[in-house]
Design a protein around this motif. Structure first.
Motif, PDB file in Angstrom:
ATOM      1  N   LEU A   1     -21.930   4.535  -9.811  1.00  0.00           N
ATOM      2  CA  LEU A   1     -21.788   5.261 -11.071  1.00  0.00           C
ATOM      3  C   LEU A   1     -20.426   5.925 -11.186  1.00  0.00           C
ATOM      4  CD1 LEU A   1     -23.341   6.307 -13.642  1.00  0.00           C
ATOM      5  CD2 LEU A   1     -23.924   8.328 -12.285  1.00  0.00           C
ATOM      6  N   SER A   2     -19.737   6.102 -10.060  1.00  0.00           N
ATOM      7  CA  SER A   2     -18.587   7.006 -10.013  1.00  0.00           C
ATOM      8  C   SER A   2     -17.422   6.598 -10.899  1.00  0.00           C
ATOM      9  CB  SER A   2     -18.108   7.167  -8.565  1.00  0.00           C
ATOM     10  OG  SER A   2     -17.696   5.919  -8.032  1.00  0.00           O
ATOM     11  N   ASN A   3     -16.948   5.342 -10.809  1.00  0.00           N
ATOM     12  CA  ASN A   3     -15.815   4.938 -11.650  1.00  0.00           C
ATOM     13  C   ASN A   3     -15.697   3.418 -11.705  1.00  0.00           C
ATOM     14  OD1 ASN A   3     -14.770   4.339  -9.143  1.00  0.00           O
ATOM     15  ND2 ASN A   3     -13.061   5.767  -9.246  1.00  0.00           N
ATOM     16  N   THR A   4     -14.947   2.949 -12.671  1.00  0.00           N
ATOM     17  CA  THR A   4     -14.677   1.521 -12.816  1.00  0.00           C
ATOM     18  C   THR A   4     -13.329   1.191 -12.188  1.00  0.00           C
ATOM     19  OG1 THR A   4     -13.507   1.794 -14.917  1.00  0.00           O
ATOM     20  CG2 THR A   4     -15.924   1.530 -15.020  1.00  0.00           C
ATOM     21  N   PHE A   5     -13.029  -0.093 -12.081  1.00  0.00           N
ATOM     22  CA  PHE A   5     -11.729  -0.505 -11.561  1.00  0.00           C
ATOM     23  C   PHE A   5     -10.605   0.053 -12.434  1.00  0.00           C
ATOM     24  CE2 PHE A   5      -8.034  -3.228 -11.365  1.00  0.00           C
ATOM     25  CZ  PHE A   5      -7.857  -3.430 -10.001  1.00  0.00           C
ATOM     26  N   GLU A   6     -10.748  -0.011 -13.754  1.00  0.00           N
ATOM     27  CA  GLU A   6      -9.716   0.483 -14.659  1.00  0.00           C
ATOM     28  C   GLU A   6      -9.500   1.974 -14.491  1.00  0.00           C
ATOM     29  OE1 GLU A   6      -7.522  -0.935 -16.757  1.00  0.00           O
ATOM     30  OE2 GLU A   6      -8.152  -2.806 -15.817  1.00  0.00           O
ATOM     31  N   GLN A   7     -10.584   2.722 -14.308  1.00  0.00           N
ATOM     32  CA  GLN A   7     -10.440   4.159 -14.098  1.00  0.00           C
ATOM     33  C   GLN A   7      -9.749   4.456 -12.774  1.00  0.00           C
ATOM     34  OE1 GLN A   7     -14.622   4.978 -14.545  1.00  0.00           O
ATOM     35  NE2 GLN A   7     -14.390   5.783 -16.620  1.00  0.00           N
ATOM     36  N   ALA A   8     -10.092   3.694 -11.748  1.00  0.00           N
ATOM     37  CA  ALA A   8      -9.446   3.879 -10.441  1.00  0.00           C
ATOM     38  C   ALA A   8      -7.965   3.514 -10.510  1.00  0.00           C
ATOM     39  CB  ALA A   8     -10.153   3.040  -9.387  1.00  0.00           C
ATOM     40  N   LEU A   9      -7.630   2.472 -11.269  1.00  0.00           N
ATOM     41  CA  LEU A   9      -6.228   2.077 -11.443  1.00  0.00           C
ATOM     42  C   LEU A   9      -5.436   3.189 -12.100  1.00  0.00           C
ATOM     43  CD1 LEU A   9      -3.989  -0.106 -11.347  1.00  0.00           C
ATOM     44  CD2 LEU A   9      -4.840  -0.929 -13.561  1.00  0.00           C
ATOM     45  N   GLY A  10      -6.009   3.805 -13.131  1.00  0.00           N
ATOM     46  CA  GLY A  10      -5.322   4.898 -13.801  1.00  0.00           C
ATOM     47  C   GLY A  10      -5.151   6.109 -12.900  1.00  0.00           C
ATOM     48  N   GLU A  11      -6.201   6.440 -12.149  1.00  0.00           N
ATOM     49  CA  GLU A  11      -6.151   7.633 -11.307  1.00  0.00           C
ATOM     50  C   GLU A  11      -5.244   7.449 -10.095  1.00  0.00           C
ATOM     51  OE1 GLU A  11      -9.343  10.990 -10.029  1.00  0.00           O
ATOM     52  OE2 GLU A  11      -9.817   8.948  -9.396  1.00  0.00           O
ATOM     53  N   LEU A  12      -4.993   6.209  -9.690  1.00  0.00           N
ATOM     54  CA  LEU A  12      -4.083   5.962  -8.573  1.00  0.00           C
ATOM     55  C   LEU A  12      -2.702   6.546  -8.855  1.00  0.00           C
ATOM     56  CD1 LEU A  12      -3.614   4.534  -5.819  1.00  0.00           C
ATOM     57  CD2 LEU A  12      -2.918   2.505  -7.118  1.00  0.00           C
ATOM     58  N   GLY A  13      -2.364   6.697 -10.107  1.00  0.00           N
ATOM     59  CA  GLY A  13      -1.047   7.223 -10.450  1.00  0.00           C
ATOM     60  C   GLY A  13      -0.857   8.692 -10.152  1.00  0.00           C
ATOM     61  N   ARG A  14      -1.946   9.437  -9.951  1.00  0.00           N
ATOM     62  CA  ARG A  14      -1.791  10.887  -9.807  1.00  0.00           C
ATOM     63  C   ARG A  14      -0.878  11.308  -8.658  1.00  0.00           C
ATOM     64  NH1 ARG A  14      -5.825  15.912  -8.364  1.00  0.00           N
ATOM     65  NH2 ARG A  14      -4.514  17.497  -9.346  1.00  0.00           N
ATOM     66  N   PRO A  15      -1.078  10.827  -7.417  1.00  0.00           N
ATOM     67  CA  PRO A  15      -0.177  11.274  -6.349  1.00  0.00           C
ATOM     68  C   PRO A  15       1.268  10.840  -6.552  1.00  0.00           C
ATOM     69  CG  PRO A  15      -1.646   9.555  -5.556  1.00  0.00           C
ATOM     70  CD  PRO A  15      -2.145   9.963  -6.893  1.00  0.00           C
ATOM     71  N   PHE A  16       1.487   9.886  -7.454  1.00  0.00           N
ATOM     72  CA  PHE A  16       2.841   9.411  -7.757  1.00  0.00           C
ATOM     73  C   PHE A  16       3.353  10.015  -9.074  1.00  0.00           C
ATOM     74  CE2 PHE A  16       0.701   6.247  -5.191  1.00  0.00           C
ATOM     75  CZ  PHE A  16       1.649   5.893  -4.244  1.00  0.00           C
ATOM     76  N   GLY A  17       2.971  11.262  -9.351  1.00  0.00           N
ATOM     77  CA  GLY A  17       3.411  11.915 -10.573  1.00  0.00           C
ATOM     78  C   GLY A  17       2.812  11.289 -11.821  1.00  0.00           C
ATOM     79  N   TRP A  18       1.577  10.782 -11.707  1.00  0.00           N
ATOM     80  CA  TRP A  18       0.880  10.090 -12.794  1.00  0.00           C
ATOM     81  C   TRP A  18       1.684   8.882 -13.292  1.00  0.00           C
ATOM     82  CZ3 TRP A  18      -4.061  10.284 -13.368  1.00  0.00           C
ATOM     83  CH2 TRP A  18      -4.769  11.453 -13.061  1.00  0.00           C
ATOM     84  N   HIS A  19       2.322   8.200 -12.358  1.00  0.00           N
ATOM     85  CA  HIS A  19       3.009   6.950 -12.673  1.00  0.00           C
ATOM     86  C   HIS A  19       1.973   5.921 -13.132  1.00  0.00           C
ATOM     87  CE1 HIS A  19       6.187   3.990 -12.477  1.00  0.00           C
ATOM     88  NE2 HIS A  19       5.460   3.210 -11.692  1.00  0.00           N
ATOM     89  N   ASP A  20       2.291   5.148 -14.168  1.00  0.00           N
ATOM     90  CA  ASP A  20       1.342   4.197 -14.752  1.00  0.00           C
ATOM     91  C   ASP A  20       1.423   2.858 -14.028  1.00  0.00           C
ATOM     92  OD1 ASP A  20      -0.398   2.758 -16.247  1.00  0.00           O
ATOM     93  OD2 ASP A  20       0.643   3.026 -18.169  1.00  0.00           O
ATOM     94  N   PHE A  21       0.396   2.541 -13.241  1.00  0.00           N
ATOM     95  CA  PHE A  21       0.368   1.292 -12.476  1.00  0.00           C
ATOM     96  C   PHE A  21      -0.083   0.101 -13.316  1.00  0.00           C
ATOM     97  CE2 PHE A  21       0.568   4.227  -8.935  1.00  0.00           C
ATOM     98  CZ  PHE A  21       1.307   3.532  -7.991  1.00  0.00           C
ATOM     99  N   ARG A  22      -0.468   0.329 -14.555  1.00  0.00           N
ATOM    100  CA  ARG A  22      -0.917  -0.776 -15.403  1.00  0.00           C
ATOM    101  C   ARG A  22       0.228  -1.733 -15.752  1.00  0.00           C
ATOM    102  NH1 ARG A  22      -3.211   3.850 -17.605  1.00  0.00           N
ATOM    103  NH2 ARG A  22      -5.477   4.024 -17.396  1.00  0.00           N
ATOM    104  N   GLN A  23       1.454  -1.282 -15.576  1.00  0.00           N
ATOM    105  CA  GLN A  23       2.611  -2.100 -15.946  1.00  0.00           C
ATOM    106  C   GLN A  23       2.921  -3.202 -14.919  1.00  0.00           C
ATOM    107  OE1 GLN A  23       6.480   0.182 -15.316  1.00  0.00           O
ATOM    108  NE2 GLN A  23       4.974   1.829 -14.994  1.00  0.00           N
ATOM    109  N   TYR A  24       2.218  -3.189 -13.782  1.00  0.00           N
ATOM    110  CA  TYR A  24       2.543  -4.129 -12.710  1.00  0.00           C
ATOM    111  C   TYR A  24       1.522  -5.260 -12.630  1.00  0.00           C
ATOM    112  CZ  TYR A  24       5.448  -0.200 -11.235  1.00  0.00           C
ATOM    113  OH  TYR A  24       6.365   0.812 -11.204  1.00  0.00           O
ATOM    114  N   ASP A  25       1.950  -6.354 -12.043  1.00  0.00           N
ATOM    115  CA  ASP A  25       1.071  -7.482 -11.751  1.00  0.00           C
ATOM    116  C   ASP A  25       0.103  -7.058 -10.649  1.00  0.00           C
ATOM    117  OD1 ASP A  25      -0.175  -9.816 -10.953  1.00  0.00           O
ATOM    118  OD2 ASP A  25       1.685 -10.976 -10.739  1.00  0.00           O
ATOM    119  N   LEU A  26      -1.192  -7.101 -10.938  1.00  0.00           N
ATOM    120  CA  LEU A  26      -2.186  -6.643  -9.979  1.00  0.00           C
ATOM    121  C   LEU A  26      -2.167  -7.449  -8.690  1.00  0.00           C
ATOM    122  CD1 LEU A  26      -5.241  -5.995 -12.329  1.00  0.00           C
ATOM    123  CD2 LEU A  26      -4.036  -4.285 -10.963  1.00  0.00           C
ATOM    124  N   ASP A  27      -1.764  -8.708  -8.766  1.00  0.00           N
ATOM    125  CA  ASP A  27      -1.831  -9.577  -7.603  1.00  0.00           C
ATOM    126  C   ASP A  27      -0.490  -9.766  -6.902  1.00  0.00           C
ATOM    127  OD1 ASP A  27      -4.657 -10.142  -7.751  1.00  0.00           O
ATOM    128  OD2 ASP A  27      -4.182 -11.208  -9.605  1.00  0.00           O
TER     129      ASP A  27
END
Length: 454
Positions: free
Chosen positions: A292-318
């Protein structure tokens, strides 16, 4: 055996980091993070069980990717002041940053909470890892690491000096003589440092516990030194017994090097506790909560927090994990460095890093009441923890800890049957700090009575 187990309760309402969808649980009101009655219910339950403190986390910068509790929550000191009027014994600990508060203002607010609660206040000292906070305070960029921790150390020093503005007997309040204040027991601060200039004195007396209890949670070298030098309690993460024992030993060694009694530093890892009628049932509940905790997209967005909320969506996931550590320089640098180093060492893609951070993590404290009590006792006896900060992710599980696990720990002599004191320092087994001016006066008086050397 060391002192009895200490238990704190972390209240993050609709869901903190990694729990974006907690609010979907029917047990959690959709407005829990701004509902005083919800906080009161949890705090009163903890107090009825004789637990030591409630802990309110905080930060002051958000993005749409922030977890629900961060998007809409009450300011800690305001909330804790309200809880002080609705509770009697439990400690009240709130997070406040040294980067964006002046020592005089913050020292006064915590001293007020300490008096309102009759000696139950605690301050979790942070330097603010969310770099975007600077923009909310009129600055172009966040402080660098050295400045943040330099400010923090000086801020604590000044706050403690301000809390000693009045000696404990400064107010005779003698109606027969008309004397309200003994001016000899009032002291200015006159601080001029690298980061702050504060004249003082603070216009509020000390509480029954002398000063608010200081907590700290940084894991970098700077953070560990700050905690070891000043903190009465250390919040950390429950990784494993060897890891936490090494952390506790390191903190206490640093405290000793700073001339402190290392036994006056209480180590409290955070713990997710899940109780079931069988170990298997409890593990199933743990997995259900994680799903129930989170989806992949939510985890991708939250990964940016320790990096100053850098947006990781701009990169190739693979593609290989991107070179983004520069964005963490003024943010959560220690956490970000750990992520990058692991990804580089293992050759992980961005997708794999997100999946790793979103993957289920088995808590050591899941099972029947006896299984959970056994794990808590093992950590305690191994010196990996003096107690635990319990995450209240699901209130019914918190009640099961109180009703089922706590009695087992009490029967083993590991937990108190109830409160033995009224202040947070008494709950934690910590001494009341002497007023510095009274101590100087007493030392001078003793020296004056010594015979002169020949």
């Amino acid at each position: 055996m060391p002192r009895h187990l200490t238990f704190g309760v972390i209240l993050t309402g609709t869901g903190g980091p990694g729990e974006h969808n907690r609010w979907l649980d029917p047990e959690i009101p959709g407005d829990a993070s701004v509902d005083l009655d919800w906080y009161t219910e949890q705090a009163q339950a903890a107090e009825a069980a004789g637990l030591d403190l409630v802990f309110i986390v905080d930060s002051q910068f958000i993005t749409p990717d922030s977890p629900p509790h961060y998007l809409n929550r009450l300011e800690p000191l305001t909330l804790l002041s309200a809880l002080a009027a609705r509770t009697e014994r439990i400690g009240l600990v709130g997070t406040a940053t040294t980067s964006y508060n002046s020592p005089y203002n913050l020292a006064r607010r915590f001293a007020s909470l300490d008096l309102i609660s009759r000696g139950r206040a605690g301050w979790n000292v942070v330097t603010s890892g969310d770099a975007g906070t600077a923009g909310n305070y009129g600055l172009d960029e966040h402080y660098d690491y050295a400045t943040r921790y330099g400010r923090a150390a000086e801020h604590i020093e000044v706050s403690r000096a301000l809390w000693d503005s009045y000696e404990d007997d400064a107010f005779p309040r003698d109606r027969s003589t008309g004397v309200f204040l003994d001016p000899d027991k009032l002291h200015t601060t006159d601080h001029r440092g690298e980061h702050f200039r504060v004249a003082g004195p603070l216009n509020i007396e000390r509480s029954p516990q002398g000063q608010p209890v200081i907590f700290q949670a940084g894991d970098s070298d700077e953070g560990r030194d700050l905690g070891a030098k000043y903190a009465d309690g250390i919040f950390t993460h429950a990784a494993s017994i060897p890891a936490n024992r090494a952390f506790a030993d390191d903190i206490r060694a640093r405290a000793r090097a700073f001339g402190r009694n290392p036994e006056h530093v209480v180590i409290l890892p955070g713990a997710k506790i899940i109780v079931g009628d069988s170990d298997e049932e409890a593990r199933d509940e743990e997995l259900a909560q994680h799903r129930l905790s989170n989806t992949f997209e939510q985890a991708l967005g939250e990964l940016g927090r320790p990096f100053g909320w850098h947006d990781f969506r701009q990169y190739d996931l693979d593609a290989p994990f991107p070179d983004v550590l520069v964005h963490a320089e003024r943010s959560f640098r220690t956490q970000a460095t750990s992520i990058v180093e692991h990804a580089t060492r293992e050759g992980l893609t961005l997708r794999q890093v997100v999946e790793l951070h979103a993957a289920p993590r088995r808590s050591p404290f899941v099972g029947t009441a006896t299984t959970v009590a056994d794990a808590i006792e093992e950590w305690f006896r191994a010196g990996a923890a003096d107690g635990f900060n319990i995450y209240v992710s699901k209130p019914s599980q918190f009640r099961r800890f109180i009703d089922e696990v706590l009695p087992v720990l009490r029967a083993r002599g590991l937990a108190r049957d109830g409160y033995t004191g009224t202040t947070l320092r008494e709950h934690l087994g910590l001494p009341v700090p002497a007023n510095r001016h009274t101590a100087e006066r007493d030392t001078a008086a003793v020296a004056a009575r010594q015979p002169a050397s020949v």
